[in-house]
Design a protein around this motif. Structure first.
Motif, PDB file in Angstrom:
ATOM      1  N   GLY A  61       0.959  -1.528  -0.106  1.00 45.16           N
ATOM      2  CA  GLY A  61      -0.085  -0.155  -0.534  1.00 45.16           C
ATOM      3  C   GLY A  61       0.710   1.503  -0.125  1.00 45.16           C
ATOM      4  N   GLN A  62       2.244   1.001   0.685  1.00 47.61           N
ATOM      5  CA  GLN A  62       3.011   2.393   0.602  1.00 47.61           C
ATOM      6  C   GLN A  62       3.950   3.072  -0.321  1.00 47.61           C
ATOM      7  OE1 GLN A  62       5.828   2.523   4.029  1.00 47.61           O
ATOM      8  NE2 GLN A  62       7.441   3.565   2.833  1.00 47.61           N
ATOM      9  N   VAL A  63       4.098   1.489  -1.481  1.00 44.51           N
ATOM     10  CA  VAL A  63       4.615   1.532  -2.332  1.00 44.51           C
ATOM     11  C   VAL A  63       3.904   2.476  -3.547  1.00 44.51           C
ATOM     12  CG1 VAL A  63       5.287   0.045  -4.729  1.00 44.51           C
ATOM     13  CG2 VAL A  63       5.983  -0.527  -2.234  1.00 44.51           C
ATOM     14  N   HIS A  65       0.694   3.891  -3.005  1.00 46.12           N
ATOM     15  CA  HIS A  65       0.735   5.469  -2.633  1.00 46.12           C
ATOM     16  C   HIS A  65       1.856   6.077  -3.123  1.00 46.12           C
ATOM     17  CE1 HIS A  65      -0.099   9.387  -0.438  1.00 46.12           C
ATOM     18  NE2 HIS A  65       1.233   9.288   0.307  1.00 46.12           N
ATOM     19  N   GLU A  66       3.566   5.508  -3.087  1.00 42.62           N
ATOM     20  CA  GLU A  66       4.665   6.577  -3.422  1.00 42.62           C
ATOM     21  C   GLU A  66       3.700   6.375  -4.799  1.00 42.62           C
ATOM     22  OE1 GLU A  66       7.179   5.069   0.611  1.00 42.62           O
ATOM     23  OE2 GLU A  66       7.550   4.691  -2.367  1.00 42.62           O
ATOM     24  N   SER A  67       3.653   5.197  -5.274  1.00 44.28           N
ATOM     25  CA  SER A  67       3.828   5.973  -7.824  1.00 44.28           C
ATOM     26  C   SER A  67       2.890   6.765  -7.768  1.00 44.28           C
ATOM     27  CB  SER A  67       3.251   4.236  -7.725  1.00 44.28           C
ATOM     28  OG  SER A  67       2.921   4.110  -9.202  1.00 44.28           O
ATOM     29  N   GLU A  68       1.059   6.458  -6.912  1.00 44.03           N
ATOM     30  CA  GLU A  68       0.435   7.466  -7.229  1.00 44.03           C
ATOM     31  C   GLU A  68       0.475   9.152  -7.317  1.00 44.03           C
ATOM     32  OE1 GLU A  68      -2.961   6.832  -9.316  1.00 44.03           O
ATOM     33  OE2 GLU A  68      -0.967   4.472  -9.744  1.00 44.03           O
ATOM     34  N   SER A  69       1.590   8.747  -6.381  1.00 47.45           N
ATOM     35  CA  SER A  69       1.876  10.514  -5.766  1.00 47.45           C
ATOM     36  C   SER A  69       2.718  11.195  -6.799  1.00 47.45           C
ATOM     37  CB  SER A  69       1.758  11.277  -4.755  1.00 47.45           C
ATOM     38  OG  SER A  69       3.138  10.401  -4.132  1.00 47.45           O
ATOM     39  N   GLY A  70       2.676  10.470  -8.178  1.00 45.92           N
ATOM     40  CA  GLY A  70       4.125  10.652  -9.247  1.00 45.92           C
ATOM     41  C   GLY A  70       5.780  10.914  -8.643  1.00 45.92           C
ATOM     42  N   ARG A  71       5.733   9.641  -7.811  1.00 49.18           N
ATOM     43  CA  ARG A  71       7.072  10.227  -6.800  1.00 49.18           C
ATOM     44  C   ARG A  71       8.904   8.836  -7.978  1.00 49.18           C
ATOM     45  NH1 ARG A  71       6.372   9.857  -0.324  1.00 49.18           N
ATOM     46  NH2 ARG A  71       4.771  11.357  -0.240  1.00 49.18           N
ATOM     47  N   TYR A  72       7.907   8.079  -8.296  1.00 57.14           N
ATOM     48  CA  TYR A  72       8.545   7.414  -8.844  1.00 57.14           C
ATOM     49  C   TYR A  72       9.226   7.731 -10.610  1.00 57.14           C
ATOM     50  CZ  TYR A  72       7.632   4.395  -5.623  1.00 57.14           C
ATOM     51  OH  TYR A  72       7.462   3.447  -4.575  1.00 57.14           O
ATOM     52  N   PHE A  80      12.962  -0.722 -11.177  1.00 54.34           N
ATOM     53  CA  PHE A  80      11.216  -2.109 -10.629  1.00 54.34           C
ATOM     54  C   PHE A  80      11.559  -2.415 -12.129  1.00 54.34           C
ATOM     55  CE2 PHE A  80       8.335   0.898  -8.363  1.00 54.34           C
ATOM     56  CZ  PHE A  80       8.980   0.585  -7.254  1.00 54.34           C
ATOM     57  N   ARG A  81      11.882  -3.081 -13.209  1.00 48.39           N
ATOM     58  CA  ARG A  81      11.692  -3.739 -13.905  1.00 48.39           C
ATOM     59  C   ARG A  81      12.641  -4.934 -13.799  1.00 48.39           C
ATOM     60  NH1 ARG A  81       8.881  -2.312 -19.006  1.00 48.39           N
ATOM     61  NH2 ARG A  81       7.720  -0.357 -18.281  1.00 48.39           N
ATOM     62  N   TRP A  82      13.962  -4.482 -14.073  1.00 49.47           N
ATOM     63  CA  TRP A  82      15.091  -5.228 -13.681  1.00 49.47           C
ATOM     64  C   TRP A  82      15.019  -6.261 -12.360  1.00 49.47           C
ATOM     65  CZ3 TRP A  82      19.118  -7.224 -15.704  1.00 49.47           C
ATOM     66  CH2 TRP A  82      19.254  -6.381 -17.331  1.00 49.47           C
ATOM     67  N   THR A 252      -2.275   4.107 -16.046  1.00 50.19           N
ATOM     68  CA  THR A 252      -2.419   5.308 -17.074  1.00 50.19           C
ATOM     69  C   THR A 252      -1.859   4.508 -18.395  1.00 50.19           C
ATOM     70  OG1 THR A 252      -0.110   6.203 -16.635  1.00 50.19           O
ATOM     71  CG2 THR A 252      -2.464   7.135 -15.951  1.00 50.19           C
ATOM     72  N   ALA A 253      -2.345   4.982 -19.237  1.00 58.20           N
ATOM     73  CA  ALA A 253      -0.734   4.521 -20.917  1.00 58.20           C
ATOM     74  C   ALA A 253       0.610   4.639 -21.031  1.00 58.20           C
ATOM     75  CB  ALA A 253      -1.862   4.834 -22.364  1.00 58.20           C
ATOM     76  N   GLU A 254       0.634   5.578 -20.261  1.00 61.77           N
ATOM     77  CA  GLU A 254       2.607   5.808 -20.213  1.00 61.77           C
ATOM     78  C   GLU A 254       2.628   4.947 -18.435  1.00 61.77           C
ATOM     79  OE1 GLU A 254       0.022   7.764 -20.098  1.00 61.77           O
ATOM     80  OE2 GLU A 254       0.236   8.302 -22.058  1.00 61.77           O
ATOM     81  N   HIS A 255       1.927   4.750 -17.930  1.00 64.79           N
ATOM     82  CA  HIS A 255       2.611   4.628 -15.918  1.00 64.79           C
ATOM     83  C   HIS A 255       1.337   3.662 -15.657  1.00 64.79           C
ATOM     84  CE1 HIS A 255       5.478   8.363 -16.239  1.00 64.79           C
ATOM     85  NE2 HIS A 255       4.512   8.537 -16.449  1.00 64.79           N
ATOM     86  N   HIS A 256       1.788   2.011 -15.890  1.00 65.34           N
ATOM     87  CA  HIS A 256       1.592   1.176 -15.760  1.00 65.34           C
ATOM     88  C   HIS A 256       1.884  -0.251 -15.168  1.00 65.34           C
ATOM     89  CE1 HIS A 256       1.505   0.955 -19.880  1.00 65.34           C
ATOM     90  NE2 HIS A 256       1.116  -0.569 -19.421  1.00 65.34           N
ATOM     91  N   PHE A 257       3.291  -0.390 -14.623  1.00 68.35           N
ATOM     92  CA  PHE A 257       4.555  -1.266 -14.861  1.00 68.35           C
ATOM     93  C   PHE A 257       3.678  -2.706 -13.743  1.00 68.35           C
ATOM     94  CE2 PHE A 257       7.417  -3.843 -12.639  1.00 68.35           C
ATOM     95  CZ  PHE A 257       8.581  -4.428 -13.422  1.00 68.35           C
ATOM     96  N   ALA A 258       3.135  -2.037 -12.764  1.00 66.80           N
ATOM     97  CA  ALA A 258       2.034  -2.921 -11.717  1.00 66.80           C
ATOM     98  C   ALA A 258       1.439  -4.299 -12.344  1.00 66.80           C
ATOM     99  CB  ALA A 258       1.152  -2.039 -10.642  1.00 66.80           C
ATOM    100  N   PHE A 259       0.863  -3.145 -13.213  1.00 65.53           N
ATOM    101  CA  PHE A 259      -0.547  -4.495 -13.730  1.00 65.53           C
ATOM    102  C   PHE A 259       0.711  -5.145 -15.453  1.00 65.53           C
ATOM    103  CE2 PHE A 259      -1.902  -4.911 -18.063  1.00 65.53           C
ATOM    104  CZ  PHE A 259      -3.172  -6.125 -17.947  1.00 65.53           C
TER     105      PHE A 259
END
Length: 283
Positions: A61-63, A65-72, A80-82, A252-259
């Protein structure tokens, strides 16, 4: 002219690793106590599982929140990919060890034991036929055939690979309905697969006398298919979390690495099942 590099996000110290350590200690200790008939064993194991679930919800949940707040940024995304790539590689080696055990038993050790004077060391009438039923006729079993539920489950998993890819294309084209529907269909197909596998196990134990202790065939059969079923379960849970986040408006189409990472994992599960179907059921 000095190029400005993107800053790499470093989170604050977290309390969750210590909770993970406590959870694993309780989980492992409780399992050992349970196996040795210590009365508190099941409760200690359940407590460890509860702490582990708390850690997973809190840390992930913390990760999120950090992702959705634009910190990554892109550098974190690359990390993350590696990380996911190496994790899937570790899973590949995990299953490679079990496939290797099956290959060694079927191709090398069983034929070798049936040659020369080795029969005297085992039992009269031992042959290299696969699968070996063991020395007692009462323990004979019927191997699981490829056609029927295994073939149906193969079709189900292949279809689920298509539905999750369809969902991914929906996200890339900003078609949120297609994205959510594809995720839902993939989850349902995974649940159907697990339901058929449970029925297959009941059929194997009740009608085929194929048990975990049915020689090396029974051991490798349940080891490979059981761990694969566990991975399908984990993948279905991951997909359910992705669906919940999709319904909450994440990705979004640009940011969705979790999926995307979940889709990688699901395709890996598909490929492992294809190998299982061919090597364990068909050949």
């Amino acid at each position: 002219m000095t190029e400005t590099l993107e800053k790499y996000f470093v989170p604050e110290p977290s309390k969750y690793p210590i909770f993970g350590s406590i959870a694993l200690l309780l989980f492992g200790g409780g399992a050992v106590m349970w196996l040795n008939d210590v009365g508190a064993g099941p409760w200690v194991l359940a407590l460890g599982l509860a702490v582990l679930i708390y850690m997973l919800f809190g840390w992930f949940g913390q990760v999120v929140h950090e992702s959705e707040s634009g910190r990554y940024g892109k550098r974190v995304d690359t990390s993350f990919r590696w990380s996911m790539g190496w994790f899937i590689f570790s899973e590949v080696m995990f299953f490679a060890a079990f496939f290797g055990a099956l290959f060694y038993a079927r191709v090398l050790s069983v034929p070798a034991l049936s040659s020369g004077d080795n029969e005297a060391l085992l039992w009269q009438g031992f042959t290299s036929a696969w699968p070996t039923a063991g020395p007692n006729a009462a323990d004979s079993f019927t191997p699981m055939g490829a056609w029927g539920i295994p073939a149906l489950n193969t079709l189900i998993l292949l279809t689920s690979g298509a539905t999750i890819t369809w969902a991914h294309y929906g996200l890339l084209k900003d078609k949120r309905g297609q994205f959510k529907l594809g995720l839902l269909l993939t989850i349902l197909l995974g649940a159907i697969f697990l339901g058929f596998q449970i029925y297959e196990y009941l059929h194997a134990y009740g009608d085929l006398n194929l048990r975990l202790d049915s020689g090396i065939y029974g051991s490798t059969f349940y080891l490979l298919t059981g761990f694969h079923g566990l991975h399908v379960t984990i993948g279905a849970i991951m997909l359910t979390v992705m669906l919940g986040r999709a319904l909450a408006g994440h990705f979004t189409a640009e940011h969705h690495f979790a999926f995307e990472a979940t889709a990688w994992y699901w395709h890996f599960v598909d490929v492992v099942w294809l190998m299982l179907f061919i090597v364990v059921y068909w050949l």
